[in-house]
Design a protein around this motif. Structure first.
Motif, PDB file in Angstrom:
ATOM      1  N   PRO A  21       0.803  -1.213   0.000  1.00 56.30           N
ATOM      2  CA  PRO A  21       0.000   0.000   0.000  1.00 56.30           C
ATOM      3  C   PRO A  21       0.844   1.275   0.000  1.00 56.30           C
ATOM      4  O   PRO A  21       0.348   2.363  -0.265  1.00 56.30           O
ATOM      5  CB  PRO A  21      -0.819  -0.136   1.284  1.00 56.30           C
ATOM      6  CG  PRO A  21      -0.035  -1.060   2.160  1.00 56.30           C
ATOM      7  CD  PRO A  21       0.664  -2.011   1.243  1.00 56.30           C
ATOM      8  N   ASP A  24       2.721   4.412  -4.810  1.00 59.82           N
ATOM      9  CA  ASP A  24       1.769   5.426  -5.293  1.00 59.82           C
ATOM     10  C   ASP A  24       1.696   5.357  -6.819  1.00 59.82           C
ATOM     11  O   ASP A  24       2.562   5.883  -7.527  1.00 59.82           O
ATOM     12  CB  ASP A  24       2.233   6.831  -4.857  1.00 59.82           C
ATOM     13  CG  ASP A  24       1.195   7.899  -5.215  1.00 59.82           C
ATOM     14  OD1 ASP A  24       0.084   7.515  -5.648  1.00 59.82           O
ATOM     15  OD2 ASP A  24       1.520   9.079  -5.026  1.00 59.82           O
ATOM     16  N   GLU A  37      -9.237  10.126 -14.747  1.00 57.61           N
ATOM     17  CA  GLU A  37     -10.151   8.988 -14.555  1.00 57.61           C
ATOM     18  C   GLU A  37      -9.441   7.690 -14.876  1.00 57.61           C
ATOM     19  O   GLU A  37      -9.536   6.707 -14.121  1.00 57.61           O
ATOM     20  CB  GLU A  37     -11.372   9.155 -15.455  1.00 57.61           C
ATOM     21  CG  GLU A  37     -12.390   8.015 -15.296  1.00 57.61           C
ATOM     22  CD  GLU A  37     -13.584   8.187 -16.209  1.00 57.61           C
ATOM     23  OE1 GLU A  37     -14.424   7.256 -16.210  1.00 57.61           O
ATOM     24  OE2 GLU A  37     -13.697   9.208 -16.893  1.00 57.61           O
ATOM     25  N   ASP A  38      -8.685   7.666 -16.004  1.00 59.24           N
ATOM     26  CA  ASP A  38      -7.979   6.438 -16.363  1.00 59.24           C
ATOM     27  C   ASP A  38      -6.873   6.134 -15.354  1.00 59.24           C
ATOM     28  O   ASP A  38      -6.630   4.966 -14.995  1.00 59.24           O
ATOM     29  CB  ASP A  38      -7.383   6.590 -17.771  1.00 59.24           C
ATOM     30  CG  ASP A  38      -8.464   6.623 -18.849  1.00 59.24           C
ATOM     31  OD1 ASP A  38      -9.578   6.096 -18.548  1.00 59.24           O
ATOM     32  OD2 ASP A  38      -8.202   7.118 -19.941  1.00 59.24           O
ATOM     33  N   ALA A  40      -6.951   6.922 -12.224  1.00 62.42           N
ATOM     34  CA  ALA A  40      -7.602   6.414 -11.016  1.00 62.42           C
ATOM     35  C   ALA A  40      -7.991   4.953 -11.182  1.00 62.42           C
ATOM     36  O   ALA A  40      -7.859   4.133 -10.260  1.00 62.42           O
ATOM     37  CB  ALA A  40      -8.815   7.266 -10.681  1.00 62.42           C
ATOM     38  N   ARG A  41      -8.508   4.600 -12.371  1.00 61.95           N
ATOM     39  CA  ARG A  41      -8.896   3.214 -12.604  1.00 61.95           C
ATOM     40  C   ARG A  41      -7.680   2.299 -12.517  1.00 61.95           C
ATOM     41  O   ARG A  41      -7.736   1.207 -11.927  1.00 61.95           O
ATOM     42  CB  ARG A  41      -9.551   3.106 -13.987  1.00 61.95           C
ATOM     43  CG  ARG A  41     -10.953   3.729 -14.051  1.00 61.95           C
ATOM     44  CD  ARG A  41     -11.484   3.681 -15.485  1.00 61.95           C
ATOM     45  NE  ARG A  41     -11.493   2.303 -15.967  1.00 61.95           N
ATOM     46  CZ  ARG A  41     -11.660   1.960 -17.239  1.00 61.95           C
ATOM     47  NH1 ARG A  41     -11.773   2.920 -18.165  1.00 61.95           N
ATOM     48  NH2 ARG A  41     -11.702   0.694 -17.601  1.00 61.95           N
ATOM     49  N   GLY A  43      -4.942   2.824 -10.869  1.00 64.41           N
ATOM     50  CA  GLY A  43      -4.521   2.775  -9.452  1.00 64.41           C
ATOM     51  C   GLY A  43      -5.388   1.819  -8.624  1.00 64.41           C
ATOM     52  O   GLY A  43      -4.901   1.067  -7.783  1.00 64.41           O
ATOM     53  N   TYR A  44      -6.689   1.858  -8.860  1.00 63.96           N
ATOM     54  CA  TYR A  44      -7.615   0.973  -8.141  1.00 63.96           C
ATOM     55  C   TYR A  44      -7.295  -0.483  -8.438  1.00 63.96           C
ATOM     56  O   TYR A  44      -7.245  -1.343  -7.540  1.00 63.96           O
ATOM     57  CB  TYR A  44      -9.055   1.310  -8.524  1.00 63.96           C
ATOM     58  CG  TYR A  44     -10.061   0.302  -7.999  1.00 63.96           C
ATOM     59  CD1 TYR A  44     -10.442   0.304  -6.656  1.00 63.96           C
ATOM     60  CD2 TYR A  44     -10.610  -0.660  -8.849  1.00 63.96           C
ATOM     61  CE1 TYR A  44     -11.347  -0.613  -6.187  1.00 63.96           C
ATOM     62  CE2 TYR A  44     -11.501  -1.590  -8.372  1.00 63.96           C
ATOM     63  CZ  TYR A  44     -11.883  -1.568  -7.030  1.00 63.96           C
ATOM     64  OH  TYR A  44     -12.785  -2.503  -6.557  1.00 63.96           O
ATOM     65  N   GLU A  45      -7.091  -0.792  -9.739  1.00 65.81           N
ATOM     66  CA  GLU A  45      -6.815  -2.174 -10.112  1.00 65.81           C
ATOM     67  C   GLU A  45      -5.486  -2.651  -9.527  1.00 65.81           C
ATOM     68  O   GLU A  45      -5.351  -3.819  -9.130  1.00 65.81           O
ATOM     69  CB  GLU A  45      -6.801  -2.306 -11.638  1.00 65.81           C
ATOM     70  CG  GLU A  45      -8.165  -2.128 -12.298  1.00 65.81           C
ATOM     71  CD  GLU A  45      -9.152  -3.187 -11.833  1.00 65.81           C
ATOM     72  OE1 GLU A  45      -8.719  -4.337 -11.500  1.00 65.81           O
ATOM     73  OE2 GLU A  45     -10.368  -2.905 -11.767  1.00 65.81           O
ATOM     74  N   ARG A  47      -4.135  -1.592  -6.690  1.00 62.35           N
ATOM     75  CA  ARG A  47      -4.350  -1.851  -5.245  1.00 62.35           C
ATOM     76  C   ARG A  47      -5.136  -3.144  -5.031  1.00 62.35           C
ATOM     77  O   ARG A  47      -4.880  -3.913  -4.094  1.00 62.35           O
ATOM     78  CB  ARG A  47      -5.067  -0.655  -4.635  1.00 62.35           C
ATOM     79  CG  ARG A  47      -4.168   0.559  -4.434  1.00 62.35           C
ATOM     80  CD  ARG A  47      -4.845   1.616  -3.589  1.00 62.35           C
ATOM     81  NE  ARG A  47      -6.013   2.166  -4.270  1.00 62.35           N
ATOM     82  CZ  ARG A  47      -5.978   3.200  -5.094  1.00 62.35           C
ATOM     83  NH1 ARG A  47      -4.803   3.796  -5.393  1.00 62.35           N
ATOM     84  NH2 ARG A  47      -7.080   3.674  -5.671  1.00 62.35           N
ATOM     85  N   ARG A  48      -6.159  -3.432  -5.894  1.00 63.08           N
ATOM     86  CA  ARG A  48      -6.931  -4.656  -5.739  1.00 63.08           C
ATOM     87  C   ARG A  48      -6.063  -5.888  -5.994  1.00 63.08           C
ATOM     88  O   ARG A  48      -6.147  -6.910  -5.286  1.00 63.08           O
ATOM     89  CB  ARG A  48      -8.114  -4.636  -6.711  1.00 63.08           C
ATOM     90  CG  ARG A  48      -9.117  -5.782  -6.506  1.00 63.08           C
ATOM     91  CD  ARG A  48     -10.339  -5.590  -7.406  1.00 63.08           C
ATOM     92  NE  ARG A  48      -9.965  -5.705  -8.801  1.00 63.08           N
ATOM     93  CZ  ARG A  48      -9.834  -6.879  -9.459  1.00 63.08           C
ATOM     94  NH1 ARG A  48     -10.035  -8.001  -8.799  1.00 63.08           N
ATOM     95  NH2 ARG A  48      -9.508  -6.903 -10.722  1.00 63.08           N
ATOM     96  N   HIS A  50      -2.898  -5.986  -5.573  1.00 64.48           N
ATOM     97  CA  HIS A  50      -2.015  -6.120  -4.406  1.00 64.48           C
ATOM     98  C   HIS A  50      -2.713  -6.825  -3.251  1.00 64.48           C
ATOM     99  O   HIS A  50      -2.141  -7.711  -2.590  1.00 64.48           O
ATOM    100  CB  HIS A  50      -1.534  -4.733  -3.957  1.00 64.48           C
ATOM    101  CG  HIS A  50      -0.846  -4.785  -2.627  1.00 64.48           C
ATOM    102  ND1 HIS A  50       0.433  -5.292  -2.462  1.00 64.48           N
ATOM    103  CD2 HIS A  50      -1.261  -4.384  -1.388  1.00 64.48           C
ATOM    104  CE1 HIS A  50       0.749  -5.216  -1.193  1.00 64.48           C
ATOM    105  NE2 HIS A  50      -0.259  -4.654  -0.529  1.00 64.48           N
TER     106      HIS A  50
END
Length: 611
Positions: A21, A24, A37-38, A40-41, A43-45, A47-48, A50
């Motif tokens: 976590p 960055d 937006e892209d 952020a998407r 980054g989310y994927e 982290r998931r 991970h």
């Protein structure tokens, strides 16, 4: 996504996945032409990805620890040690405050806390959970995990006051329980608990369940091995018991054979004790009824009532020898190299029965022998010569030679002790029987004094009371036996008047008394009556004091002072009584000739009076 990402950016993004976590993704994508937006998407994927990677990594670690614990547990064979290690490993895996295992009792349907780790309350270990109560019963009945984040508000399972008190004393708040299942059999419930409110995650429930599954298999295997070992030990013990029983039966058979031979060969009761001790490899003693006292006597009394062999003390037993309700004695056994079991005790009881039969047989033979001796003695002392015609032949048939008898002893024995005295004296040989209320023994002893002493000692050992025995010499012919018995009986009657109660004497020692109180007893009585009859008549009508006073006066050389001292009287009282004697006998009674006759008469009167 219309824009393209440089390869270097993609590589940096992939490297950010295992970084955790702290990585960055936005900083990596800052120089790219991607929209927010892209970015952020992506980054989310990342982290998931991970999180998923971490979960699988943690899962792999847990499984590794799980299999490691299973291998360790599989090496244990002692059930108690296995339960303790099982709880310890579950505690390490779950990281909870308290871990414990409740064992399920199929017979009572109860659960009992068997092993704990992390507990502080001493009452928690051994806690029993009644059927249908608490979270544990819910796990057993459903055969699936059950949990609660807050035990006090749990409504899924009924509460029990005892369980609630134990949980409160331990400070437990959240609990997770999983069943230990071996096929469809519930072995117990494994619990992980915290002292704070906690919602158990599916991963925690799955982990503890998986561990419980492995542990149940190992526990079931250990139990089966323990049962197999117990069965082997029981089989070995049963074999040893069988071997010991066979050996005991062989000893019992040996005793039975020996006892049968004893009965057939005419053995005695003491031979039974010898045979029993040889077969059981122990010391055996046959006790007479008189020897039963103390702890042995109490045990013999219990054996008499029950008919069984009774323990006196450690490795000592006694069994009563009975004939109906009569106690003939007891067998006392000290265990030796053979430990007594049921077979040995029953063998001792059967030996006691054989002992009783042999003693009854011996008693019957003794009674028959006593009757024969009594008949011989009665014929020997009878007035009729006809009864003595074949007496010597009949006596020889009993191994008694009348021509060898040289002494006769007459013993005064109480009636209730006479039978035992006769039996004891008969062992000494000769002719022994009962005549005129006395025990009469004819012996080959030439010295009547020695014969009297020996017969007195033998009868005294049996009777255990003071006895008087008088011996007399027999001529070479047995014809004077009746006269000698009469003389000895007369002497026996005189001895108590002379102050004797326990003595062995001969008729020669008391010849004057036996001569006076023998066949001429009526003339002696007439003489006494003629000389001091008036004194005797006075005593018969009054207090009976003149004859004792006169005897004391003569014994003390006619001294009134010495007479008063002996009788504990005042001198004047003695003088008054002597004055009364003078009135009755006349003033010349103290003359030389008169005094001699008075002295003899007083002595004879004293001897002839019963005491």
């Amino acid at each position: 996504m219309s824009e393209t990402i440089p390869v270097d950016v993609v590589v940096q993004l992939l490297r950010a996945v295992p970084a955790g976590p702290d990585a960055d993704p936005a900083a990596v994508l800052a120089d790219s032409a991607l929209s927010e937006e892209d970015a952020a998407r992506i980054g989310y994927e990342i982290r998931r990805l991970h999180a998923t990677s971490g979960r699988w990594r943690r899962r792999g670690q847990e499984l590794a620890a799980l299999f490691s614990s299973a291998r360790e547990l599989a090496q244990l064979r002692d059930v108690d040690e296995l339960l303790g290690r099982l709880v310890e490993r579950a505690h390490d895996l779950m990281g909870t405050d308290v871990t414990y295992l409740s064992e399920f009792d199929v017979r009572t349907q109860e659960l009992r806390v068997r092993t704990t780790l992390g507990t502080t309350a001493p009452s928690f270990l051994g806690l029993r959970v009644p059927p249908g109560m608490g979270l544990a019963s819910q796990v057993v009945e459903g055969r699936r995990p059950s949990w609660t984040s807050r035990y006090t508000v749990m409504t899924e399972a009924p509460h029990d006051s005892g369980i609630d008190a134990a949980v409160e004393a331990e400070g437990l708040v959240s609990l997770l329980g999983v069943p230990l299942l071996a096929e469809d059999e519930v072995l117990g419930v494994l619990f992980a608990a915290n002292r704070v409110e906690h919602a158990f995650a599916p991963e925690e429930i799955s982990l503890l369940s998986a561990f419980a599954d492995h542990a149940a298999v190992v526990l079931q295997t250990a139990r089966l091995l323990a049962r197999a070992q117990d069965s082997t030990a029981e089989a070995q013990h049963a074999y040893q018991e069988l071997a010991r029983h066979v050996e005991a039966m062989e000893r019992a058979s040996e005793v039975h054979t020996d006892l049968t031979n004893l009965v057939l060969q005419g053995g005695g009761s003491h031979d039974v004790a010898t045979a029993l001790g040889r077969a059981l490899r122990c010391r055996v003693e046959l006790l007479d009824p008189d020897g039963l006292d103390g702890a042995v006597g109490e045990a013999a009394d219990r054996s008499r009532r029950s008919g069984r062999c009774v323990r006196v003390r450690d490795r000592t037993h006694v069994v009563a020898v009975l004939a109906g309700n009569s106690l003939l004695g007891a067998l006392l056994l000290w265990e030796g190299e053979v430990e007594f079991g049921p077979v040995e005790l029953r063998t001792a009881e059967r030996a006691a029965q054989i002992t009783a039969l042999l003693q009854l047989k011996q008693d019957a033979m003794a009674e028959a022998e006593q009757r024969v001796h009594g008949d011989l003695l009665a014929d020997l002392l009878a007035d009729s010569p006809y009864r003595r015609t074949d007496l010597a032949v009949r006596a020889r048939a009993r191994d008694i030679r009348l021509d060898e008898l040289r002494s006769v002893v007459v013993v005064a024995v109480p009636a209730e002790l006479r039978r035992e005295a006769l039996r004891s004296l008969r062992r000494a040989g000769g002719l022994v029987g009962e005549h005129a209320g006395h025990v009469v023994a004819f012996t080959a002893e030439a010295d009547p004094a020695a014969a009297s002493t020996r017969i007195h000692a033998m009868a005294g050992r049996v009777a255990r009371v003071p006895l008087l025995a008088v011996g007399a010499h027999l001529a070479e012919a047995i014809d004077d036996a009746r006269d000698q018995v009469g003389t000895a009986t007369a002497c026996l009657r005189v001895l108590p008047s002379l102050g004797l109660a326990d003595a062995a004497v001969t008729t020669d020692e008391y010849l004057p008394y036996t001569a006076l109180f023998g066949p001429g007893e009526t003339r002696v009585t007439a003489f006494v009556q003629r000389v001091i009859g008036r004194v005797l008549d006075w005593d018969a009508q009054h207090a009976g004091t003149l004859l004792p006073t006169l005897a004391a006066y003569l014994n003390n050389r006619m001294s009134p002072v010495a007479t008063a001292r002996e009788l504990h009287l005042h001198k004047n009282t003695v003088l008054q009584r002597l004055d009364r004697v003078t009135e009755l006998l006349g003033k010349g009674w103290q003359g030389p000739d008169e005094l001699f006759r008075v002295t003899v008469a007083v002595r004879l009167a004293q001897v002839g009076r019963p005491r």
